[in-house]
Each structure stands twice: as structure tokens, then as C-alpha cells.
Design a protein around this motif. Structure first.
Motif, short mmCIF file in Angstrom:
data_model
loop_
_atom_site.label_atom_id
_atom_site.label_comp_id
_atom_site.label_asym_id
_atom_site.label_seq_id
_atom_site.Cartn_x
_atom_site.Cartn_y
_atom_site.Cartn_z
N ALA A 1 0.83 -1.21 0.00
CA ALA A 1 0.00 0.00 0.00
C ALA A 1 0.86 1.26 0.00
CB ALA A 1 -0.93 0.00 1.22
N ILE A 2 1.96 1.24 0.72
CA ILE A 2 2.88 2.38 0.76
C ILE A 2 3.48 2.60 -0.64
CG2 ILE A 2 5.08 3.21 1.66
CD1 ILE A 2 4.36 1.86 4.32
N ASP A 3 3.89 1.51 -1.29
CA ASP A 3 4.46 1.62 -2.64
C ASP A 3 3.43 2.16 -3.63
OD1 ASP A 3 6.84 0.64 -1.67
OD2 ASP A 3 6.44 -1.44 -2.29
N ARG A 4 2.18 1.71 -3.53
CA ARG A 4 1.14 2.18 -4.44
C ARG A 4 0.82 3.65 -4.18
NH1 ARG A 4 -3.79 -1.75 -4.03
NH2 ARG A 4 -4.58 -0.23 -5.60
N ALA A 5 0.83 4.04 -2.89
CA ALA A 5 0.58 5.46 -2.56
C ALA A 5 1.68 6.33 -3.15
CB ALA A 5 0.49 5.64 -1.04
N ALA A 6 2.93 5.87 -3.06
CA ALA A 6 4.04 6.63 -3.65
C ALA A 6 3.89 6.71 -5.16
CB ALA A 6 5.36 5.98 -3.25
N ASP A 7 3.39 5.61 -5.77
CA ASP A 7 3.20 5.59 -7.22
C ASP A 7 2.13 6.60 -7.64
OD1 ASP A 7 3.70 4.34 -9.86
OD2 ASP A 7 1.59 3.71 -9.64
N TRP A 8 1.03 6.68 -6.87
CA TRP A 8 -0.02 7.65 -7.20
C TRP A 8 0.47 9.08 -6.98
CZ3 TRP A 8 -3.94 6.95 -10.12
CH2 TRP A 8 -4.57 5.68 -10.22
N HIS A 9 1.39 9.27 -6.06
CA HIS A 9 1.95 10.62 -5.86
C HIS A 9 2.77 11.02 -7.08
CE1 HIS A 9 4.64 13.73 -4.17
NE2 HIS A 9 3.57 14.02 -3.41
N ARG A 10 3.52 10.09 -7.62
CA ARG A 10 4.31 10.38 -8.83
C ARG A 10 3.38 10.67 -10.01
NH1 ARG A 10 7.49 6.21 -6.62
NH2 ARG A 10 6.43 4.65 -7.93
N ARG A 11 2.27 9.97 -10.09
CA ARG A 11 1.32 10.22 -11.17
C ARG A 11 0.71 11.62 -11.05
NH1 ARG A 11 -2.23 4.62 -11.80
NH2 ARG A 11 -0.47 3.26 -12.36
N ALA A 12 0.44 12.04 -9.82
CA ALA A 12 -0.11 13.39 -9.63
C ALA A 12 0.89 14.45 -10.08
CB ALA A 12 -0.47 13.60 -8.16
N GLU A 13 2.16 14.25 -9.74
CA GLU A 13 3.19 15.18 -10.18
C GLU A 13 3.27 15.23 -11.70
OE1 GLU A 13 6.67 13.73 -8.27
OE2 GLU A 13 6.31 14.81 -6.39
N THR A 14 3.23 14.06 -12.34
CA THR A 14 3.29 14.00 -13.80
C THR A 14 2.10 14.72 -14.43
OG1 THR A 14 4.47 11.89 -13.68
CG2 THR A 14 3.40 12.45 -15.77
N ALA A 15 0.92 14.51 -13.85
CA ALA A 15 -0.29 15.15 -14.40
C ALA A 15 -0.19 16.66 -14.27
CB ALA A 15 -1.51 14.63 -13.66
N LEU A 16 0.33 17.14 -13.15
CA LEU A 16 0.47 18.58 -12.99
C LEU A 16 1.46 19.16 -13.99
CD1 LEU A 16 0.38 19.05 -9.11
CD2 LEU A 16 -1.32 19.82 -10.77
#
Length: 230
Positions: free
Chosen positions: A64-79
Motif C-alpha cells: 500500500a505504501i508503494d502504491r501510494a508513492a506511485d499515485w503521488h508520482r502520477r499526480a506530479e506528472t499530471a500537474l
């Protein structure tokens, strides 16, 4: 210490049941030890299951921690790409996963405490089992000694009731009879010998003996006469 208490209560219940049945002490103790060993196996299985559950929770938490970090990277990419709506969606997914991580961490802590307590119970039951084995050996020796003492007491009781006294009295009577017979034979032997000496010492016997002795001397010792005869 719920599982340990259950195991000890079960062992105590079985012990009470066996005691009420008045079974052989050695067999009773063997069964009690076997029951505690069975409880030990069950407790070990419970500990193994708790440890496996704890490890599975830890693995889910890391995922879950790894997936949360992955979604954080996706948010940065989207921005960076100017897609704020996608960044917002990614952050929502991240928040959900972080909430899951928090719940899993709380669950993992609870499981860690449970495993620690179960291991302590397992260690305590192992010590009690070792102590029970030692006591079992001592009690078996005491039980056998008590049984031997009881048999000896019963035998002495029978002896005190006259079983042996009668046999000894019969032996005493028999010995006295033999002693009386021996004394009688000795008395008869002395009387016969004295009678023979009395007969030999009588005047008639002595005169006859003297005559026979003189005749025998004349035969055996001819030198007493000039020619060896009268």
C-alpha cells in the motif's frame, strides 16, 4: 494469556477426571503429560498462524505504501502536463491508500503484540511441561515406593496374625521331639555300657576271667614253665 489458560484448564479438568476414576498413578501422569504435549502442539500452531498473519499484514502495508508513492508520482506528472483533474484523482487514490496503510499499521501492531503474547504463553507452557515431566518421574518413584510399603505392611500384618507363628511352633515341637529321642538313645547307651562293666566287675566274672587269663598265659607264655607246659 487466554490460550495458555485454556490449555492449563483443559489439563486440570482431565487430571481431575482421571483422579476421580482412581486410575493407576503412573498411567494418570502419562496421560496428563500427553495432554499437555497436545496443548503445546495446538499452541504452536496458533503461534505459527499468528506470525503468518502478521507477515501478511506487513506485506500488504508495504504494498500500500508503494502504491501510494506511485499515485503521488502520477499526480506530479499530471500537474507537469497541465492536467489538474488527473492530478487531483491521483491524489485521492493516494489518500485512500495512506488511510489503508494507517489501518494496516494499527492491525500489524495489534498482531505483533498478539504474537509476542503467544510466544510468551508458549514458553511458559513449555516450562510447565518440563516441570511436569520432572515431577511425574518423582511421583512415579514415590507411588511405586508406597505400593511396595503397602505390600510389606500387608505381609507383616499376616505374619502378626499367626501365619508364621504356627509354622515356627510346629518346627519347635519337632526339634524338641528329636532332642528327646536323642537323649533317650544316649541314656540307653550309657545304661548298657555300665551294665556290661558291672558284670565284668562281679566276683564270678572276675574269677572266671582270672582263670581264663592264667590259662591263656600258659599258652602264650610257655617260658613261665620249664617245658612250656604244666
Amino acid at each position: 494469556m487466554g490460550l495458555l489458560d485454556d490449555a492449563l484448564r483443559s489439563a486440570q479438568a482431565n487430571l481431575n477426571r482421571w483422579l476421580n476414576q482412581a486410575e493407576d498413578p503412573e498411567k494418570l501422569l502419562e496421560r496428563m503429560i500427553q495432554d499437555m504435549q497436545d496443548q503445546m502442539i495446538q499452541l504452536r500452531q496458533t503461534v505459527a498462524q499468528a506470525v503468518a498473519t502478521q507477515k501478511r499484514t506487513e506485506r500488504q502495508c508495504r504494498q500500500a505504501i508503494d502504491r501510494a508513492a506511485d499515485w503521488h508520482r502520477r499526480a506530479e506528472t499530471a500537474l507537469r502536463q497541465g492536467r489538474e483533474d488527473q492530478a487531483r484523482e491521483a491524489l485521492l487514490q493516494r489518500q485512500s491508500l495512506l488511510a489503508t496503510v494507517q489501518a494496516l499499521e494499527e492491525q500489524r501492531e495489534t498482531q505483533r503484540q498478539l504474537v509476542q503474547r503467544l510466544k510468551g504463553d508458549l514458553k511458559m507452557l513449555d516450562l510447565k511441561l518440563s516441570d511436569a515431566r520432572v515431577k511425574k518421574d518423582l511421583y512415579v518413584v514415590r507411588a511405586r515406593s508406597a505400593e511396595a510399603t503397602q505390600r510389606m505392611t500387608e505381609m507383616l500384618g499376616r505374619l502378626n496374625q499367626g501365619v508364621a507363628d504356627g509354622a515356627f511352633q510346629q518346627m519347635e515341637d519337632r526339634i524338641q521331639d528329636l532332642e528327646a529321642q536323642t537323649a533317650a538313645l544316649q541314656e540307653l547307651s550309657r545304661d548298657s555300657l555300665e551294665e556290661r562293666f558291672t558284670q565284668l566287675e562281679s566276683p564270678e566274672t572276675l574269677g572266671s576271667v582270672e582263670q581264663e587269663l592264667a590259662s591263656l598265659k600258659r599258652q602264650v607264655l610257655p617260658g613261665d614253665t620249664p617245658w612250656g607246659y604244666e
